[in-house]
Design a protein around this motif. Structure first.
Motif, PDB file in Angstrom:
ATOM      1  N   GLU A  97      12.521  52.193  38.986  1.00 40.47           N
ATOM      2  CA  GLU A  97      11.915  53.674  38.745  1.00 40.47           C
ATOM      3  C   GLU A  97      12.732  54.279  37.751  1.00 40.47           C
ATOM      4  O   GLU A  97      12.221  55.123  36.590  1.00 40.47           O
ATOM      5  CB  GLU A  97      11.934  54.415  39.764  1.00 40.47           C
ATOM      6  N   GLN A  98      13.996  54.222  37.513  1.00 41.88           N
ATOM      7  CA  GLN A  98      15.045  54.621  36.802  1.00 41.88           C
ATOM      8  C   GLN A  98      15.576  53.922  35.556  1.00 41.88           C
ATOM      9  O   GLN A  98      15.956  54.565  34.624  1.00 41.88           O
ATOM     10  CB  GLN A  98      15.935  55.552  37.429  1.00 41.88           C
ATOM     11  N   GLY A  99      15.521  52.518  35.744  1.00 43.17           N
ATOM     12  CA  GLY A  99      16.227  51.742  34.641  1.00 43.17           C
ATOM     13  C   GLY A  99      17.935  51.872  35.124  1.00 43.17           C
ATOM     14  O   GLY A  99      18.225  50.864  34.229  1.00 43.17           O
ATOM     15  N   ARG A 100      18.198  52.570  35.701  1.00 44.76           N
ATOM     16  CA  ARG A 100      19.837  52.689  35.873  1.00 44.76           C
ATOM     17  C   ARG A 100      20.228  53.395  37.185  1.00 44.76           C
ATOM     18  O   ARG A 100      19.173  54.262  37.659  1.00 44.76           O
ATOM     19  CB  ARG A 100      20.384  53.278  34.654  1.00 44.76           C
ATOM     20  N   ILE A 101      21.371  53.328  37.495  1.00 45.40           N
ATOM     21  CA  ILE A 101      21.814  54.242  38.704  1.00 45.40           C
ATOM     22  C   ILE A 101      23.264  54.741  38.235  1.00 45.40           C
ATOM     23  O   ILE A 101      23.975  54.114  37.860  1.00 45.40           O
ATOM     24  CB  ILE A 101      22.050  53.540  39.905  1.00 45.40           C
ATOM     25  N   ASP A 102      23.355  55.969  38.097  1.00 51.16           N
ATOM     26  CA  ASP A 102      24.593  56.631  37.609  1.00 51.16           C
ATOM     27  C   ASP A 102      25.543  57.017  38.422  1.00 51.16           C
ATOM     28  O   ASP A 102      26.868  56.851  38.022  1.00 51.16           O
ATOM     29  CB  ASP A 102      24.082  57.973  36.920  1.00 51.16           C
ATOM     30  N   CYS A 103      25.051  57.179  39.832  1.00 50.01           N
ATOM     31  CA  CYS A 103      26.163  57.550  40.927  1.00 50.01           C
ATOM     32  C   CYS A 103      25.682  57.071  42.049  1.00 50.01           C
ATOM     33  O   CYS A 103      24.748  57.232  42.384  1.00 50.01           O
ATOM     34  CB  CYS A 103      26.293  59.100  40.891  1.00 50.01           C
ATOM     35  N   LEU A 104      26.457  56.534  42.928  1.00 48.28           N
ATOM     36  CA  LEU A 104      26.465  56.097  44.339  1.00 48.28           C
ATOM     37  C   LEU A 104      27.469  57.043  45.142  1.00 48.28           C
ATOM     38  O   LEU A 104      28.379  57.289  44.994  1.00 48.28           O
ATOM     39  CB  LEU A 104      26.812  54.771  44.676  1.00 48.28           C
ATOM     40  N   VAL A 105      26.787  57.794  46.241  1.00 51.09           N
ATOM     41  CA  VAL A 105      27.728  58.682  47.004  1.00 51.09           C
ATOM     42  C   VAL A 105      27.339  57.973  48.470  1.00 51.09           C
ATOM     43  O   VAL A 105      26.490  58.169  49.068  1.00 51.09           O
ATOM     44  CB  VAL A 105      27.146  60.069  47.109  1.00 51.09           C
ATOM     45  N   ASN A 106      28.570  57.321  48.947  1.00 53.68           N
ATOM     46  CA  ASN A 106      28.508  56.792  50.125  1.00 53.68           C
ATOM     47  C   ASN A 106      29.137  57.814  51.312  1.00 53.68           C
ATOM     48  O   ASN A 106      30.405  57.975  51.250  1.00 53.68           O
ATOM     49  CB  ASN A 106      29.577  55.885  49.906  1.00 53.68           C
ATOM     50  N   ASN A 107      28.027  58.453  51.880  1.00 56.97           N
ATOM     51  CA  ASN A 107      28.539  59.470  52.666  1.00 56.97           C
ATOM     52  C   ASN A 107      28.162  59.244  54.120  1.00 56.97           C
ATOM     53  O   ASN A 107      28.716  59.831  55.233  1.00 56.97           O
ATOM     54  CB  ASN A 107      27.606  60.879  52.287  1.00 56.97           C
ATOM     55  N   ALA A 108      27.256  58.279  54.590  1.00 56.88           N
ATOM     56  CA  ALA A 108      26.870  57.982  55.707  1.00 56.88           C
ATOM     57  C   ALA A 108      27.893  57.634  56.522  1.00 56.88           C
ATOM     58  O   ALA A 108      28.779  56.659  56.209  1.00 56.88           O
ATOM     59  CB  ALA A 108      25.613  56.911  55.867  1.00 56.88           C
ATOM     60  N   GLY A 109      27.975  58.272  57.822  1.00 48.42           N
ATOM     61  CA  GLY A 109      29.299  57.739  58.573  1.00 48.42           C
ATOM     62  C   GLY A 109      29.290  58.417  59.962  1.00 48.42           C
ATOM     63  O   GLY A 109      28.410  59.467  59.986  1.00 48.42           O
TER      64      GLY A 109
END
Length: 280
Positions: A71-83
């Motif tokens: 959908e976006q062609g890229r991913i600029d940031c991943l936030v691993n918050n689940a925990g």
């Protein structure tokens, strides 16, 4: 300039929800995820794209990352918050519960990091933000399993930072102290469906520690020095928006003060814990 996209895990409440809202305010394309999509419907109403994501399920991880790329062609940031937090003395926590803790808090971020890195390398840009904790640097009695998962996350992120720098990718740690969220009420509920010490095999040897754990204020939430989740979310958004983010962000005065405990001799810290036990 393209609209930046961010994938955030654990958006059902607290830090994750506030982070999604602040990224929306900054006009990012936000993919907000949680295990139960009903928990994040309001984020969808605010303009986020919502998706079901269990970080322990590799097929979920692949599906969501592939969708963002499509959908976006890229991913600029991943936030691993689940925990979540598993509390209890080391002896009393069954090994199966230790595995569950690490599956969410350590293996989950690892799955997602591996999924996004090929795309970030191809675009020669990106930021991976891992939400750790102050106990990822200083451990306390009764928090060993949770702290162990955060220590592991810290070590992996430190290694990752040097590994991906050459590709224009940043790896950042967020280290909150106590936060005004439902964390202490949700401790262990996420996986085991009950009280924060459900599943614990109490040996009877550590009742003073359980007394401390029963005082949720001592663990954060409404305790002294607790900060609103919006404060942590602001650090996350600032790190994602920076061209040269710091390696670590300590969110709140308690976090900044507590990490100094790493420099206190072990004997002094142990003596302090002994003193606390005498007053319980």
């Amino acid at each position: 300039m393209h609209q930046k996209s961010v994938l955030i895990t654990g958006c059902s409440s607290g830090i994750g929800r506030e982070t999604a809202l602040q990224f929306l305010d900054e006009e990012w394309e936000v993919y907000a995820t949680a295990r139960n999509p009903a928990d994040i419907e309001t984020l969808g109403e605010r303009g986020a794209t919502i998706a079901t994501l269990d970080v322990t399920d590799q097929s979920d991880v692949d599906r969501v990352v592939d969708r963002i790329i499509d959908e976006q062609g890229r991913i600029d940031c991943l936030v691993n918050n689940a925990g979540y937090g598993q509390l209890g003395p080391i002896e009393d926590v069954p090994t199966e519960m230790v595995h569950d803790q690490f599956d969410v808090n350590v293996y989950g971020p690892h799955r997602l990091t591996r999924a996004v890195l090929p795309h970030m390398r191809a675009q020669e840009d990106g930021t991976i933000i891992n939400v750790s904790s102050v106990v990822g640097r200083v451990s306390f009695p009764g928090t060993g399993v949770y702290a162990g998962s955060k220590f592991a996350l810290e070590a992996m992120t430190d290694a990752l930072r040097g590994e991906v720098e050459a590709y224009g990718i940043d790896a950042v740690l967020i280290e909150p102290g106590p936060v005004e969220t439902q964390f202490t009420e949700r401790v262990d509920v996420e996986v085991n469906g009950g009280d924060k010490t459900d599943g614990i095999e109490r040996s009877g040897a550590y009742e003073t520690i359980y007394k401390l754990l029963d005082d949720t204020a001592a663990l954060g939430g409404s305790g002294p020095g607790a900060i609103p989740p919006a404060h942590v979310a602001a650090d996350i958004v600032n790190a994602a928006s920076s061209t040269k983010p710091r390696a670590r962000y300590q969110s709140g005065p308690v976090a900044r003060a507590t990490v100094l405990g790493r420099f206190v001799p072990d004997a002094w810290r142990d003596a302090l814990y002994g003193l606390v036990r005498k007053f319980l």
